[in-house]
Design a protein around this motif. Structure first.
Motif, mmCIF file in Angstrom:
data_model
loop_
_atom_site.group_PDB
_atom_site.id
_atom_site.type_symbol
_atom_site.label_atom_id
_atom_site.label_comp_id
_atom_site.label_asym_id
_atom_site.label_seq_id
_atom_site.Cartn_x
_atom_site.Cartn_y
_atom_site.Cartn_z
ATOM 1 N N SER A 1 -47.775 134.707 37.490
ATOM 2 C CA SER A 1 -48.658 135.091 38.603
ATOM 3 C C SER A 1 -49.556 133.958 39.085
ATOM 4 O O SER A 1 -49.623 133.671 40.276
ATOM 5 C CB SER A 1 -49.561 136.248 38.175
ATOM 6 O OG SER A 1 -48.818 137.421 38.038
ATOM 7 N N LYS A 2 -50.274 133.340 38.157
ATOM 8 C CA LYS A 2 -51.346 132.420 38.569
ATOM 9 C C LYS A 2 -50.818 131.002 38.779
ATOM 10 O O LYS A 2 -51.104 130.371 39.791
ATOM 11 C CB LYS A 2 -52.464 132.402 37.528
ATOM 12 C CG LYS A 2 -52.862 133.769 37.014
ATOM 13 C CD LYS A 2 -53.623 134.608 38.015
ATOM 14 C CE LYS A 2 -53.934 135.981 37.407
ATOM 15 N NZ LYS A 2 -54.803 136.805 38.216
ATOM 16 N N ALA A 3 -50.042 130.499 37.815
ATOM 17 C CA ALA A 3 -49.615 129.101 37.893
ATOM 18 C C ALA A 3 -48.680 128.863 39.070
ATOM 19 O O ALA A 3 -48.706 127.796 39.682
ATOM 20 C CB ALA A 3 -48.922 128.698 36.590
ATOM 21 N N SER B 1 -53.187 135.857 22.349
ATOM 22 C CA SER B 1 -53.719 134.723 23.110
ATOM 23 C C SER B 1 -53.221 134.775 24.554
ATOM 24 O O SER B 1 -52.044 134.510 24.822
ATOM 25 C CB SER B 1 -53.288 133.413 22.435
ATOM 26 O OG SER B 1 -53.831 132.316 23.130
ATOM 27 N N ASP B 2 -54.124 135.108 25.455
ATOM 28 C CA ASP B 2 -53.779 135.243 26.877
ATOM 29 C C ASP B 2 -53.973 133.878 27.539
ATOM 30 O O ASP B 2 -55.104 133.437 27.741
ATOM 31 C CB ASP B 2 -54.686 136.312 27.487
ATOM 32 C CG ASP B 2 -54.474 136.497 28.985
ATOM 33 O OD1 ASP B 2 -53.718 135.720 29.591
ATOM 34 O OD2 ASP B 2 -55.091 137.422 29.541
ATOM 35 N N GLU B 3 -52.845 133.226 27.872
ATOM 36 C CA GLU B 3 -52.903 131.857 28.410
ATOM 37 C C GLU B 3 -52.402 131.805 29.849
ATOM 38 O O GLU B 3 -51.822 130.812 30.291
ATOM 39 C CB GLU B 3 -52.105 130.923 27.475
ATOM 40 C CG GLU B 3 -52.637 130.980 26.049
ATOM 41 C CD GLU B 3 -51.963 130.010 25.071
ATOM 42 O OE1 GLU B 3 -51.183 129.136 25.503
ATOM 43 O OE2 GLU B 3 -52.248 130.145 23.856
ATOM 44 N N GLY C 1 -45.487 141.392 34.523
ATOM 45 C CA GLY C 1 -46.752 140.655 34.548
ATOM 46 C C GLY C 1 -47.307 140.488 33.144
ATOM 47 O O GLY C 1 -46.877 141.162 32.191
ATOM 48 N N ALA C 2 -48.276 139.584 33.026
ATOM 49 C CA ALA C 2 -48.938 139.367 31.739
ATOM 50 C C ALA C 2 -49.679 140.630 31.310
ATOM 51 O O ALA C 2 -49.840 140.908 30.126
ATOM 52 C CB ALA C 2 -49.913 138.199 31.847
ATOM 53 N N LYS C 3 -50.099 141.411 32.293
ATOM 54 C CA LYS C 3 -50.867 142.613 31.966
ATOM 55 C C LYS C 3 -50.026 143.544 31.092
ATOM 56 O O LYS C 3 -50.512 144.102 30.122
ATOM 57 C CB LYS C 3 -51.291 143.315 33.257
ATOM 58 C CG LYS C 3 -52.295 144.418 33.025
ATOM 59 C CD LYS C 3 -52.729 145.056 34.343
ATOM 60 C CE LYS C 3 -53.910 144.339 34.964
ATOM 61 N NZ LYS C 3 -54.365 144.950 36.215
HETATM 62 C C1 LIG Z 1 -57.088 136.748 32.122
HETATM 63 C C2 LIG Z 1 -55.991 137.487 32.790
HETATM 64 N N1 LIG Z 1 -54.984 137.956 32.042
HETATM 65 C C3 LIG Z 1 -53.950 138.623 32.585
HETATM 66 C C4 LIG Z 1 -53.897 138.859 33.945
HETATM 67 C C5 LIG Z 1 -52.731 139.637 34.487
HETATM 68 O O1 LIG Z 1 -51.815 138.821 35.130
HETATM 69 P P1 LIG Z 1 -50.440 139.381 35.699
HETATM 70 O O2 LIG Z 1 -50.519 139.321 37.166
HETATM 71 O O3 LIG Z 1 -49.404 138.453 35.154
HETATM 72 O O4 LIG Z 1 -50.264 140.770 35.178
HETATM 73 C C6 LIG Z 1 -54.930 138.410 34.771
HETATM 74 C C7 LIG Z 1 -54.929 138.718 36.211
HETATM 75 O O5 LIG Z 1 -55.936 138.741 36.877
HETATM 76 C C8 LIG Z 1 -55.994 137.683 34.183
HETATM 77 O O6 LIG Z 1 -56.990 137.188 34.923
#
Ligand SMILES: Cc1ncc(COP(=O)(O)O)c(C=O)c1O
Length: 397
Positions: free
Chosen positions: A236-238, A203-205, A100-102
């Motif tokens: 995750s989101k897109a 940069s969190d995109e 995940g991006a997290k």
């Molecule tokens: C701004 C932002 N960055 C990162 C994440 C984490 O995403 P991922 O599910 O890819 O870990 C979220 C998830 O809510 C988010 O809202």
């Protein structure tokens, strides 16, 4: 029982968004008809062709350890995707596949910053940035933004923080929770300020694909020759893939190699079948673009419904989001009427209206609430009714 002290966790607490979602789910399980607008995930199923690719990988025996940095074809596909969608010119060795991006954010912040490093985090911020900075023993430096500036950081104020020793900046556009989207020119100014002070930009995109009548500006195309940038993104989101846990970080290859070493000791890699699912999402352009377009137009309809509805409720000021799927609302008059902050207000709404929202306090903006529109139009219509009742009960207007 005495309170256990976990030295490395310090004051890090449960994520407010996950906490509110959990609380609402517990009430629902107990039979209480809660409407939860607290979740941070698309309510759509993962598109079929992506899910199939994951299942097929399991059937094909792709169930072993992949390389720590990720499958080479996926790293190459990410570089190609960022080229096509965001105007970047990256090579595969600049890409790290993460859980995940997290985890990309954690790996980047933990690798680049250490004890006492100061990292600028503009408000309203995504809930996990300050805890991640704390876990790296770094110091979050909160930069307040204003509604009048569209909740975007002021470059002069940012420059002052760099002058006083901050070494990094976490940017999030489209923003969770405000929905603010930086333009090319705004992003250019921020990058120029960072470059003048040799500061890192993370940069969190993650919401890049979810924008309304505007274009997403990415550091991929705006960085030019400034190298101290880590781009974070994910599936995750897109692509409605929250549970698959696939994200990525992109940046200078030596930093990516260091982040890979960290990853190798912490979580080894991202689950291999999930990487194959992610690869299908990037490779099958036409199916992917169709699925994303459908989801974004559903979000767009809900956004309109909610904006119109909330604007008509006394004491609430919604800010039209240009991206992501949240409505950021100034609920100051409601807080005043209740004599509580945003957390008190959200607890009141959960108890009395059975409505779960996330308090602005968790995003560093205490008179606001965040409402997610990643749910059905019926649920949103019912939520508006409950908010209308709350306005009468609280005597605002
Ligand atoms: C701004 C932002 N960055 C990162 C994440 C984490 O995403 P991922 O599910 O890819 O870990 C979220 C998830 O809510 C988010 O809202």
């Amino acid at each position: 029982m005495t309170q256990q002290v976990y030295a490395n966790l310090g004051g890090v607490e449960e994520s407010a968004t996950l906490g509110m979602t959990r609380r609402a789910a517990e009430l629902k399980a107990a039979g209480v008809p809660v409407i939860s607008l607290s979740a941070g995930e698309p309510d759509f199923d993962t598109p079929g062709f992506i899910a199939e690719a994951g299942v097929e990988a399991i059937r094909d025996g792709q169930t072993h350890y992949p390389p720590a940095a990720g499958l080479m074809p996926l790293r190459a596909a990410v570089a190609a995707y960022l080229g096509r969608e965001c105007g970047g010119a990256y090579t595969s060795d600049q890409v790290l596949v993460t859980v995940g991006a997290k985890q990309a954010l954690f790996n980047a912040i933990f690798t680049l910053f250490g004890p006492g490093s100061r990292i600028v985090i503009p408000t309203p911020y995504w809930v996990s940035y300050p805890p991640i900075a704390h876990l790296a023993r770094a110091v979050p430096v909160i930069l307040e933004t204003r509604a009048a500036d569209g909740f975007k950081p002021d470059p002069d104020e940012l420059a002052a923080l760099f002058r006083s020793g901050a070494r990094g900046l976490v940017l999030n556009s489209p923003s969770n929770p405000s929905g603010a989207v930086l333009s090319d020119a705004e992003l250019d100014r921020i990058i120029a300020v960072a470059a003048r002070h040799d500061a890192w930009i993370i940069s969190d995109e993650i919401y890049h694909a979810i924008v309304y009548d505007t274009e997403h500006a990415s550091v991929a195309s705006r960085a030019r020759d400034y190298e101290r940038i880590i781009l974070v993104n994910g599936f995750s989101k897109a692509f409605a893939m929250t549970g698959w846990r696939v994200g990525y970080a992109v940046g200078p290859s030596d930093v990516i190699a260091a982040m890979t070493r960290l990853q190798g000791h912490v979580n080894t890699n991202t689950a291999l079948p999930c990487q194959y699912a992610a690869l299908a999402a990037l490779d099958q352009h036409a199916a992917r673009d169709r699925a994303v377009k459908e989801m974004v137009s559903a979000f767009d309809r809900r956004r309109d419904l909610l904006l119109k509805g909330v604007s008509a409720i006394p004491g609430l000021t919604p800010y039209p989001p240009d991206g992501a799927f949240y409505l950021w609302i100034d609920a100051g008059p409601w807080c005043d009427s209740l004599g509580a902050n945003s957390t008190g207000l959200c607890l009141d709404l959960l108890d009395n209206e059975r409505l779960a929202l996330v308090p602005g306090e968790a995003f560093g903006a205490d008179r606001f609430v965040r409402l997610s529109f990643a749910t059905t139009e019926e649920a949103l219509t019912e939520a508006l009714e409950r908010l209308g009742k709350a306005a009468v009960r609280l005597g605002v207007g």
